[in-house]
Design a protein around this motif. Structure first.
Motif, PDB file in Angstrom:
ATOM      1  N   PHE A  48      -0.763   3.844  -3.347  1.00 12.12           N
ATOM      2  CA  PHE A  48      -1.081   2.434  -3.506  1.00 12.12           C
ATOM      3  C   PHE A  48      -1.522   1.890  -2.154  1.00 12.12           C
ATOM      4  CE2 PHE A  48       0.152  -2.028  -3.328  1.00 12.12           C
ATOM      5  CZ  PHE A  48      -0.324  -2.517  -4.542  1.00 12.12           C
ATOM      6  N   GLN A  49      -2.629   1.145  -2.146  1.00  8.51           N
ATOM      7  CA  GLN A  49      -3.078   0.576  -0.885  1.00  8.51           C
ATOM      8  C   GLN A  49      -3.731  -0.781  -1.088  1.00  8.51           C
ATOM      9  OE1 GLN A  49      -6.192   2.603   1.314  1.00  8.51           O
ATOM     10  NE2 GLN A  49      -5.304   1.901   3.233  1.00  8.51           N
ATOM     11  N   VAL A  50      -3.268  -1.741  -0.304  1.00  7.23           N
ATOM     12  CA  VAL A  50      -3.946  -3.019  -0.174  1.00  7.23           C
ATOM     13  C   VAL A  50      -4.910  -2.822   0.992  1.00  7.23           C
ATOM     14  CG1 VAL A  50      -3.674  -5.458   0.407  1.00  7.23           C
ATOM     15  CG2 VAL A  50      -1.958  -4.323  -1.007  1.00  7.23           C
ATOM     16  N   MET A  51      -6.178  -3.200   0.813  1.00  5.76           N
ATOM     17  CA  MET A  51      -7.167  -2.992   1.870  1.00  5.76           C
ATOM     18  C   MET A  51      -6.670  -3.569   3.194  1.00  5.76           C
ATOM     19  SD  MET A  51      -9.718  -1.288   1.048  1.00  5.76           S
ATOM     20  CE  MET A  51      -9.292  -0.313  -0.350  1.00  5.76           C
ATOM     21  N   GLY A  52      -6.766  -2.764   4.251  1.00  7.43           N
ATOM     22  CA  GLY A  52      -6.332  -3.186   5.571  1.00  7.43           C
ATOM     23  C   GLY A  52      -4.871  -2.895   5.865  1.00  7.43           C
ATOM     24  N   LYS A  53      -4.145  -2.384   4.882  1.00  5.12           N
ATOM     25  CA  LYS A  53      -2.722  -2.055   5.044  1.00  5.12           C
ATOM     26  C   LYS A  53      -2.547  -0.542   4.901  1.00  5.12           C
ATOM     27  CE  LYS A  53      -1.449  -6.452   4.788  1.00  5.12           C
ATOM     28  NZ  LYS A  53      -0.919  -7.179   5.897  1.00  5.12           N
ATOM     29  N   PRO A  54      -1.419  -0.005   5.371  1.00  7.49           N
ATOM     30  CA  PRO A  54      -1.179   1.439   5.213  1.00  7.49           C
ATOM     31  C   PRO A  54      -1.001   1.840   3.747  1.00  7.49           C
ATOM     32  CG  PRO A  54       0.416   0.440   6.738  1.00  7.49           C
ATOM     33  CD  PRO A  54      -0.371  -0.671   6.139  1.00  7.49           C
ATOM     34  N   VAL A  55      -1.268   3.097   3.479  1.00  5.92           N
ATOM     35  CA  VAL A  55      -1.083   3.660   2.137  1.00  5.92           C
ATOM     36  C   VAL A  55       0.411   3.823   1.872  1.00  5.92           C
ATOM     37  CG1 VAL A  55      -1.488   5.703   0.691  1.00  5.92           C
ATOM     38  CG2 VAL A  55      -3.295   4.866   2.196  1.00  5.92           C
ATOM     39  N   VAL A  56       0.818   3.496   0.642  1.00  6.54           N
ATOM     40  CA  VAL A  56       2.217   3.644   0.224  1.00  6.54           C
ATOM     41  C   VAL A  56       2.271   4.719  -0.864  1.00  6.54           C
ATOM     42  CG1 VAL A  56       4.202   2.502  -0.839  1.00  6.54           C
ATOM     43  CG2 VAL A  56       2.714   1.214   0.712  1.00  6.54           C
ATOM     44  N   GLN A  57       3.124   5.732  -0.682  1.00  6.24           N
ATOM     45  CA  GLN A  57       3.340   6.759  -1.702  1.00  6.24           C
ATOM     46  C   GLN A  57       4.390   6.255  -2.679  1.00  6.24           C
ATOM     47  OE1 GLN A  57       1.892   9.988  -2.217  1.00  6.24           O
ATOM     48  NE2 GLN A  57       2.991   9.722  -4.124  1.00  6.24           N
ATOM     49  N   VAL A  58       4.070   6.299  -3.976  1.00  7.11           N
ATOM     50  CA  VAL A  58       4.987   5.812  -5.003  1.00  7.11           C
ATOM     51  C   VAL A  58       5.358   6.971  -5.930  1.00  7.11           C
ATOM     52  CG1 VAL A  58       5.271   4.211  -6.931  1.00  7.11           C
ATOM     53  CG2 VAL A  58       3.943   3.514  -4.922  1.00  7.11           C
ATOM     54  N   ASN A  59       6.640   7.132  -6.189  1.00  9.28           N
ATOM     55  CA  ASN A  59       7.101   8.102  -7.187  1.00  9.28           C
ATOM     56  C   ASN A  59       7.393   7.343  -8.469  1.00  9.28           C
ATOM     57  OD1 ASN A  59       7.043  10.387  -5.451  1.00  9.28           O
ATOM     58  ND2 ASN A  59       8.925   9.663  -4.513  1.00  9.28           N
ATOM     59  N   GLY A  60       7.033   7.924  -9.606  1.00 10.36           N
ATOM     60  CA  GLY A  60       7.203   7.244 -10.881  1.00 10.36           C
ATOM     61  C   GLY A  60       5.929   6.519 -11.275  1.00 10.36           C
ATOM     62  N   ASN A  61       6.035   5.625 -12.259  1.00  6.36           N
ATOM     63  CA  ASN A  61       4.835   4.967 -12.776  1.00  6.36           C
ATOM     64  C   ASN A  61       4.821   3.462 -12.540  1.00  6.36           C
ATOM     65  OD1 ASN A  61       6.759   4.172 -14.630  1.00  6.36           O
ATOM     66  ND2 ASN A  61       5.486   4.573 -16.418  1.00  6.36           N
ATOM     67  N   ARG A  62       5.721   2.966 -11.676  1.00  6.66           N
ATOM     68  CA  ARG A  62       5.749   1.535 -11.334  1.00  6.66           C
ATOM     69  C   ARG A  62       5.831   1.370  -9.818  1.00  6.66           C
ATOM     70  NH1 ARG A  62       6.710  -1.882 -15.739  1.00  6.66           N
ATOM     71  NH2 ARG A  62       7.264  -0.750 -17.617  1.00  6.66           N
ATOM     72  N   LEU A  63       5.377   0.219  -9.328  1.00  4.74           N
ATOM     73  CA  LEU A  63       5.408  -0.033  -7.893  1.00  4.74           C
ATOM     74  C   LEU A  63       6.835  -0.005  -7.366  1.00  4.74           C
ATOM     75  CD1 LEU A  63       2.878  -2.983  -7.398  1.00  4.74           C
ATOM     76  CD2 LEU A  63       2.439  -0.525  -7.429  1.00  4.74           C
ATOM     77  N   ASN A  64       7.001   0.585  -6.181  1.00  2.00           N
ATOM     78  CA  ASN A  64       8.306   0.576  -5.524  1.00  2.00           C
ATOM     79  C   ASN A  64       8.370  -0.620  -4.571  1.00  2.00           C
ATOM     80  OD1 ASN A  64       6.795   1.357  -3.281  1.00  2.00           O
ATOM     81  ND2 ASN A  64       7.491   3.482  -3.317  1.00  2.00           N
ATOM     82  N   ALA A  65       9.478  -0.777  -3.855  1.00  2.00           N
ATOM     83  CA  ALA A  65       9.678  -1.938  -2.979  1.00  2.00           C
ATOM     84  C   ALA A  65       8.609  -2.020  -1.887  1.00  2.00           C
ATOM     85  CB  ALA A  65      11.073  -1.888  -2.365  1.00  2.00           C
ATOM     86  N   ALA A  66       8.235  -0.891  -1.301  1.00  2.00           N
ATOM     87  CA  ALA A  66       7.221  -0.894  -0.236  1.00  2.00           C
ATOM     88  C   ALA A  66       5.860  -1.314  -0.780  1.00  2.00           C
ATOM     89  CB  ALA A  66       7.134   0.487   0.407  1.00  2.00           C
ATOM     90  N   ALA A  67       5.503  -0.851  -1.965  1.00  2.00           N
ATOM     91  CA  ALA A  67       4.228  -1.223  -2.584  1.00  2.00           C
ATOM     92  C   ALA A  67       4.234  -2.706  -2.957  1.00  2.00           C
ATOM     93  CB  ALA A  67       3.949  -0.361  -3.803  1.00  2.00           C
ATOM     94  N   LYS A  68       5.355  -3.203  -3.464  1.00  2.00           N
ATOM     95  CA  LYS A  68       5.460  -4.629  -3.812  1.00  2.00           C
ATOM     96  C   LYS A  68       5.334  -5.502  -2.563  1.00  2.00           C
ATOM     97  CE  LYS A  68       8.222  -4.018  -7.976  1.00  2.00           C
ATOM     98  NZ  LYS A  68       9.525  -4.228  -8.623  1.00  2.00           N
ATOM     99  N   ALA A  69       5.929  -5.060  -1.448  1.00  2.00           N
ATOM    100  CA  ALA A  69       5.835  -5.816  -0.198  1.00  2.00           C
ATOM    101  C   ALA A  69       4.378  -5.881   0.279  1.00  2.00           C
ATOM    102  CB  ALA A  69       6.721  -5.180   0.876  1.00  2.00           C
ATOM    103  N   ALA A  70       3.670  -4.761   0.194  1.00  2.00           N
ATOM    104  CA  ALA A  70       2.257  -4.744   0.573  1.00  2.00           C
ATOM    105  C   ALA A  70       1.445  -5.663  -0.341  1.00  2.00           C
ATOM    106  CB  ALA A  70       1.712  -3.317   0.529  1.00  2.00           C
ATOM    107  N   LEU A  71       1.726  -5.600  -1.633  1.00  4.46           N
ATOM    108  CA  LEU A  71       1.028  -6.441  -2.603  1.00  4.46           C
ATOM    109  C   LEU A  71       1.263  -7.924  -2.320  1.00  4.46           C
ATOM    110  CD1 LEU A  71      -0.583  -6.719  -5.275  1.00  4.46           C
ATOM    111  CD2 LEU A  71       1.611  -6.591  -6.468  1.00  4.46           C
ATOM    112  N   ASN A  72       2.513  -8.292  -2.032  1.00  5.91           N
ATOM    113  CA  ASN A  72       2.840  -9.699  -1.792  1.00  5.91           C
ATOM    114  C   ASN A  72       2.213 -10.236  -0.513  1.00  5.91           C
ATOM    115  OD1 ASN A  72       4.278 -10.164  -4.168  1.00  5.91           O
ATOM    116  ND2 ASN A  72       6.114  -9.247  -3.305  1.00  5.91           N
TER     117      ASN A  72
END
Length: 109
Positions: A48-72
């Motif tokens: 998962f990656q928000v443009m301009g932010k680091p890539v986040v590796q997610v296990n499973g099929n839903r966003l994890n806390a790190a991906a949600k933080a990047a998204l927010n």
């Protein structure tokens, strides 16, 4: 080629427009369009990656806390990518699908 799916939207027609909340709560899936048999596919992980932010590796099929933080932290109109989607055929975990098409999402809020 398998398509990435978020919620009920697939990436077959290019970028998808969604709210942050919809991205946050929607499961990531994969599907085989135009396939003769109805195969259930399980997603075990993705990047998962928000443009301009680091890539986040997610296990499973839903966003994890790190991906949600990047998204927010993303602003309206930002582009989010979900790629390297790892999918397997349900009931046959030995068969892993190669190269599921990524999802490109434009945030509406």
């Amino acid at each position: 080629r398998p398509l990435g799916v978020i919620g009920a939207k697939d990436g077959g027609n290019g970028a998808i427009r969604m709210s942050k909340r919809a991205v946050e709560v929607s499961p990531i899936a994969a599907k085989l369009p135009d396939f003769d048999f109805d195969l259930n596919l399980n997603v075990s992980g993705f990047k998962f990656q928000v443009m301009g932010k680091p890539v986040v590796q997610v296990n499973g099929n839903r966003l994890n806390a790190a991906a949600k933080a990047a998204l927010n932290s993303a602003k309206r109109g930002s582009v989010v990518q979900i790629f390297d989607i790892q999918a397997k055929v349900a009931g046959n975990s030995k068969y892993k699908l190669q190269r599921v098409n990524p999802l490109i999402i434009e945030l509406q809020d």
